[in-house]
Design a protein around this motif. Structure first.
Motif, PDB file in Angstrom:
ATOM      1  N   LEU A   1      43.388  74.944  40.761  1.00  0.00           N
ATOM      2  CA  LEU A   1      42.470  75.167  41.872  1.00  0.00           C
ATOM      3  C   LEU A   1      41.049  75.096  41.332  1.00  0.00           C
ATOM      4  CD1 LEU A   1      44.233  78.218  43.539  1.00  0.00           C
ATOM      5  CD2 LEU A   1      44.168  75.872  44.397  1.00  0.00           C
ATOM      6  N   ASN A   2      40.216  74.326  41.992  1.00  0.00           N
ATOM      7  CA  ASN A   2      38.825  74.169  41.616  1.00  0.00           C
ATOM      8  C   ASN A   2      37.968  74.748  42.735  1.00  0.00           C
ATOM      9  OD1 ASN A   2      36.146  72.847  41.384  1.00  0.00           O
ATOM     10  ND2 ASN A   2      37.127  71.706  39.732  1.00  0.00           N
ATOM     11  N   ALA A   3      36.883  75.399  42.383  1.00  0.00           N
ATOM     12  CA  ALA A   3      36.006  75.994  43.393  1.00  0.00           C
ATOM     13  C   ALA A   3      35.446  74.951  44.352  1.00  0.00           C
ATOM     14  CB  ALA A   3      34.872  76.754  42.718  1.00  0.00           C
ATOM     15  N   ASN A   4      35.394  73.700  43.929  1.00  0.00           N
ATOM     16  CA  ASN A   4      34.874  72.633  44.777  1.00  0.00           C
ATOM     17  C   ASN A   4      35.932  71.991  45.669  1.00  0.00           C
ATOM     18  OD1 ASN A   4      32.249  72.882  43.769  1.00  0.00           O
ATOM     19  ND2 ASN A   4      32.757  71.619  42.004  1.00  0.00           N
ATOM     20  N   ASP A   5      37.175  72.371  45.513  1.00  0.00           N
ATOM     21  CA  ASP A   5      38.253  71.803  46.338  1.00  0.00           C
ATOM     22  C   ASP A   5      38.079  72.219  47.790  1.00  0.00           C
ATOM     23  OD1 ASP A   5      39.546  70.531  44.278  1.00  0.00           O
ATOM     24  OD2 ASP A   5      40.975  72.146  43.931  1.00  0.00           O
ATOM     25  N   ARG A   6      38.399  71.316  48.666  1.00  0.00           N
ATOM     26  CA  ARG A   6      38.433  71.599  50.102  1.00  0.00           C
ATOM     27  C   ARG A   6      39.841  71.274  50.575  1.00  0.00           C
ATOM     28  NH1 ARG A   6      34.696  73.797  48.431  1.00  0.00           N
ATOM     29  NH2 ARG A   6      32.506  73.345  48.815  1.00  0.00           N
ATOM     30  N   MET A   7      40.744  72.183  50.299  1.00  0.00           N
ATOM     31  CA  MET A   7      42.136  71.923  50.660  1.00  0.00           C
ATOM     32  C   MET A   7      42.585  72.864  51.773  1.00  0.00           C
ATOM     33  SD  MET A   7      44.179  73.461  47.310  1.00  0.00           S
ATOM     34  CE  MET A   7      43.609  72.160  46.270  1.00  0.00           C
ATOM     35  N   HIS A   8      43.650  72.483  52.411  1.00  0.00           N
ATOM     36  CA  HIS A   8      44.227  73.279  53.489  1.00  0.00           C
ATOM     37  C   HIS A   8      44.638  74.641  52.932  1.00  0.00           C
ATOM     38  CE1 HIS A   8      47.010  74.465  56.694  1.00  0.00           C
ATOM     39  NE2 HIS A   8      46.338  73.602  57.451  1.00  0.00           N
ATOM     40  N   TYR A   9      44.469  75.681  53.718  1.00  0.00           N
ATOM     41  CA  TYR A   9      44.738  77.033  53.235  1.00  0.00           C
ATOM     42  C   TYR A   9      46.197  77.242  52.848  1.00  0.00           C
ATOM     43  CZ  TYR A   9      46.702  78.325  57.794  1.00  0.00           C
ATOM     44  OH  TYR A   9      47.479  78.403  58.922  1.00  0.00           O
ATOM     45  N   ILE A  10      47.109  76.534  53.473  1.00  0.00           N
ATOM     46  CA  ILE A  10      48.527  76.673  53.111  1.00  0.00           C
ATOM     47  C   ILE A  10      48.770  76.060  51.731  1.00  0.00           C
ATOM     48  CG2 ILE A  10      50.878  75.929  53.679  1.00  0.00           C
ATOM     49  CD1 ILE A  10      50.170  76.335  56.621  1.00  0.00           C
ATOM     50  N   VAL A  11      48.180  74.904  51.467  1.00  0.00           N
ATOM     51  CA  VAL A  11      48.314  74.257  50.160  1.00  0.00           C
ATOM     52  C   VAL A  11      47.700  75.145  49.087  1.00  0.00           C
ATOM     53  CG1 VAL A  11      47.640  72.252  48.777  1.00  0.00           C
ATOM     54  CG2 VAL A  11      48.371  71.943  51.147  1.00  0.00           C
ATOM     55  N   LYS A  12      46.508  75.671  49.360  1.00  0.00           N
ATOM     56  CA  LYS A  12      45.849  76.565  48.407  1.00  0.00           C
ATOM     57  C   LYS A  12      46.712  77.800  48.143  1.00  0.00           C
ATOM     58  CE  LYS A  12      41.600  79.077  47.533  1.00  0.00           C
ATOM     59  NZ  LYS A  12      40.313  79.515  48.036  1.00  0.00           N
ATOM     60  N   GLY A  13      47.307  78.342  49.186  1.00  0.00           N
ATOM     61  CA  GLY A  13      48.180  79.501  49.034  1.00  0.00           C
ATOM     62  C   GLY A  13      49.410  79.200  48.194  1.00  0.00           C
TER      63      GLY A  13
ATOM     64  N   VAL B   1      37.724  82.942  29.056  1.00  0.00           N
ATOM     65  CA  VAL B   1      38.507  81.797  29.528  1.00  0.00           C
ATOM     66  C   VAL B   1      37.965  80.556  28.834  1.00  0.00           C
ATOM     67  CG1 VAL B   1      39.206  80.463  31.532  1.00  0.00           C
ATOM     68  CG2 VAL B   1      38.772  82.923  31.768  1.00  0.00           C
ATOM     69  N   THR B   2      38.817  79.888  28.071  1.00  0.00           N
ATOM     70  CA  THR B   2      38.439  78.633  27.426  1.00  0.00           C
ATOM     71  C   THR B   2      39.192  77.514  28.126  1.00  0.00           C
ATOM     72  OG1 THR B   2      38.151  79.802  25.338  1.00  0.00           O
ATOM     73  CG2 THR B   2      38.250  77.400  25.233  1.00  0.00           C
ATOM     74  N   VAL B   3      38.441  76.551  28.656  1.00  0.00           N
ATOM     75  CA  VAL B   3      39.012  75.449  29.425  1.00  0.00           C
ATOM     76  C   VAL B   3      38.941  74.169  28.598  1.00  0.00           C
ATOM     77  CG1 VAL B   3      38.823  74.078  31.532  1.00  0.00           C
ATOM     78  CG2 VAL B   3      38.302  76.528  31.587  1.00  0.00           C
ATOM     79  N   TYR B   4      40.101  73.540  28.399  1.00  0.00           N
ATOM     80  CA  TYR B   4      40.196  72.260  27.715  1.00  0.00           C
ATOM     81  C   TYR B   4      40.484  71.203  28.775  1.00  0.00           C
ATOM     82  CZ  TYR B   4      40.642  75.137  23.542  1.00  0.00           C
ATOM     83  OH  TYR B   4      40.414  76.059  22.541  1.00  0.00           O
ATOM     84  N   SER B   5      39.603  70.228  28.878  1.00  0.00           N
ATOM     85  CA  SER B   5      39.682  69.202  29.909  1.00  0.00           C
ATOM     86  C   SER B   5      40.639  68.081  29.488  1.00  0.00           C
ATOM     87  CB  SER B   5      38.284  68.628  30.145  1.00  0.00           C
ATOM     88  OG  SER B   5      38.332  67.545  31.016  1.00  0.00           O
TER      89      SER B   5
ATOM     90  N   THR C   1      40.139  64.948  30.107  1.00  0.00           N
ATOM     91  CA  THR C   1      39.356  63.727  29.855  1.00  0.00           C
ATOM     92  C   THR C   1      38.014  64.091  29.239  1.00  0.00           C
ATOM     93  OG1 THR C   1      38.256  63.753  32.016  1.00  0.00           O
ATOM     94  CG2 THR C   1      40.392  62.619  31.890  1.00  0.00           C
ATOM     95  N   ARG C   2      37.263  63.066  28.877  1.00  0.00           N
ATOM     96  CA  ARG C   2      35.931  63.270  28.311  1.00  0.00           C
ATOM     97  C   ARG C   2      34.881  63.564  29.382  1.00  0.00           C
ATOM     98  NH1 ARG C   2      36.082  61.856  23.028  1.00  0.00           N
ATOM     99  NH2 ARG C   2      37.603  60.303  22.423  1.00  0.00           N
ATOM    100  N   ARG C   3      35.285  63.489  30.621  1.00  0.00           N
ATOM    101  CA  ARG C   3      34.355  63.721  31.719  1.00  0.00           C
ATOM    102  C   ARG C   3      33.787  65.137  31.634  1.00  0.00           C
ATOM    103  NH1 ARG C   3      35.821  62.560  38.007  1.00  0.00           N
ATOM    104  NH2 ARG C   3      33.736  62.937  38.798  1.00  0.00           N
ATOM    105  N   ARG C   4      32.502  65.274  31.933  1.00  0.00           N
ATOM    106  CA  ARG C   4      31.870  66.591  31.891  1.00  0.00           C
ATOM    107  C   ARG C   4      32.485  67.495  32.957  1.00  0.00           C
ATOM    108  NH1 ARG C   4      25.551  65.714  32.087  1.00  0.00           N
ATOM    109  NH2 ARG C   4      26.258  65.135  34.148  1.00  0.00           N
ATOM    110  N   ILE C   5      32.700  68.732  32.594  1.00  0.00           N
ATOM    111  CA  ILE C   5      33.255  69.700  33.542  1.00  0.00           C
ATOM    112  C   ILE C   5      32.382  70.947  33.554  1.00  0.00           C
ATOM    113  CG2 ILE C   5      35.623  68.883  33.230  1.00  0.00           C
ATOM    114  CD1 ILE C   5      36.090  71.547  31.643  1.00  0.00           C
ATOM    115  N   ASP C   6      32.558  71.725  34.592  1.00  0.00           N
ATOM    116  CA  ASP C   6      31.953  73.041  34.695  1.00  0.00           C
ATOM    117  C   ASP C   6      33.110  74.030  34.611  1.00  0.00           C
ATOM    118  OD1 ASP C   6      30.731  75.400  35.349  1.00  0.00           O
ATOM    119  OD2 ASP C   6      29.843  74.680  37.214  1.00  0.00           O
ATOM    120  N   PRO C   7      33.347  74.652  33.452  1.00  0.00           N
ATOM    121  CA  PRO C   7      34.518  75.514  33.293  1.00  0.00           C
ATOM    122  C   PRO C   7      34.627  76.618  34.349  1.00  0.00           C
ATOM    123  CG  PRO C   7      33.503  75.121  31.172  1.00  0.00           C
ATOM    124  CD  PRO C   7      32.572  74.553  32.216  1.00  0.00           C
ATOM    125  N   SER C   8      33.498  77.136  34.822  1.00  0.00           N
ATOM    126  CA  SER C   8      33.559  78.227  35.803  1.00  0.00           C
ATOM    127  C   SER C   8      34.082  77.763  37.163  1.00  0.00           C
ATOM    128  CB  SER C   8      32.197  78.896  35.951  1.00  0.00           C
ATOM    129  OG  SER C   8      31.247  77.977  36.440  1.00  0.00           O
TER     130      SER C   8
END
Length: 152
Positions: A37-49, A84-88, A90-97
């Motif tokens: 789950l990503n804070a930027n996701d816009r998913m249906h509440y049932i899927v998120k649940g 919390v240590t996040v390993y991505s 891909t090489r794409r930049r991420i925002d771990p938070s």
């Protein structure tokens, strides 16, 4: 398929590793393999649940298999911090938070397994996010390092 591994346990620290799949695009359902789950996701509440319940059960199962707590190690008299240590994947930049919703579900599973009496601010004094680099496979690796809070 997600995996969960307990890496270390000492008198005052616990470290858990979770390897999770992340699907991109429109169809980010658990059935299609999405376990993040990503804070930027816009998913249906049932899927998120569904994904939230899956993550919570994953953390609960790991702690039930690896720990047999007679009393919770962390409580208001013995608070903790979570790094919390996040390993991505891909090489794409991420925002771990941005993975805070994933981490929250994992921490709720740890609450269910009685690693702490609750995950409120009196017990979990600090939650920090860190970039760990590339995971080495096509999945996210999230490592939770839980240590005693020393007041700093």
């Amino acid at each position: 398929m997600a995996t969960a591994i307990k890496l270390i346990e000492t008198d005052n620290a616990y470290e858990y590793e979770f390897t999770l799949m992340r699907k991109t695009g429109k169809n980010k359902t658990l059935a299609k393999g999405n376990q993040v789950l990503n804070a930027n996701d816009r998913m249906h509440y049932i899927v998120k649940g569904q994904i939230t319940n899956y993550l919570r059960d994953l953390a609960f199962s790991l702690l039930q298999q690896t720990n047999n707590f007679q009393t919770p190690p962390f409580n208001s008299e013995n608070p903790c911090t979570v790094l919390v240590t996040v390993y991505s994947p891909t090489r794409r930049r991420i925002d771990p938070s941005n993975l805070a919703p994933t981490v929250k579900a994992l921490m709720d599973g740890m609450t269910d397994a009685k690693l702490w009496t609750d995950d409120n601010k009196e017990i979990v004094k600090l939650v920090g996010f860190n970039d760990g680099g590339i995971s080495g496979n096509k999945m996210y690796k999230i490592v939770l390092t839980i240590t005693e809070y020393n007041g700093e």
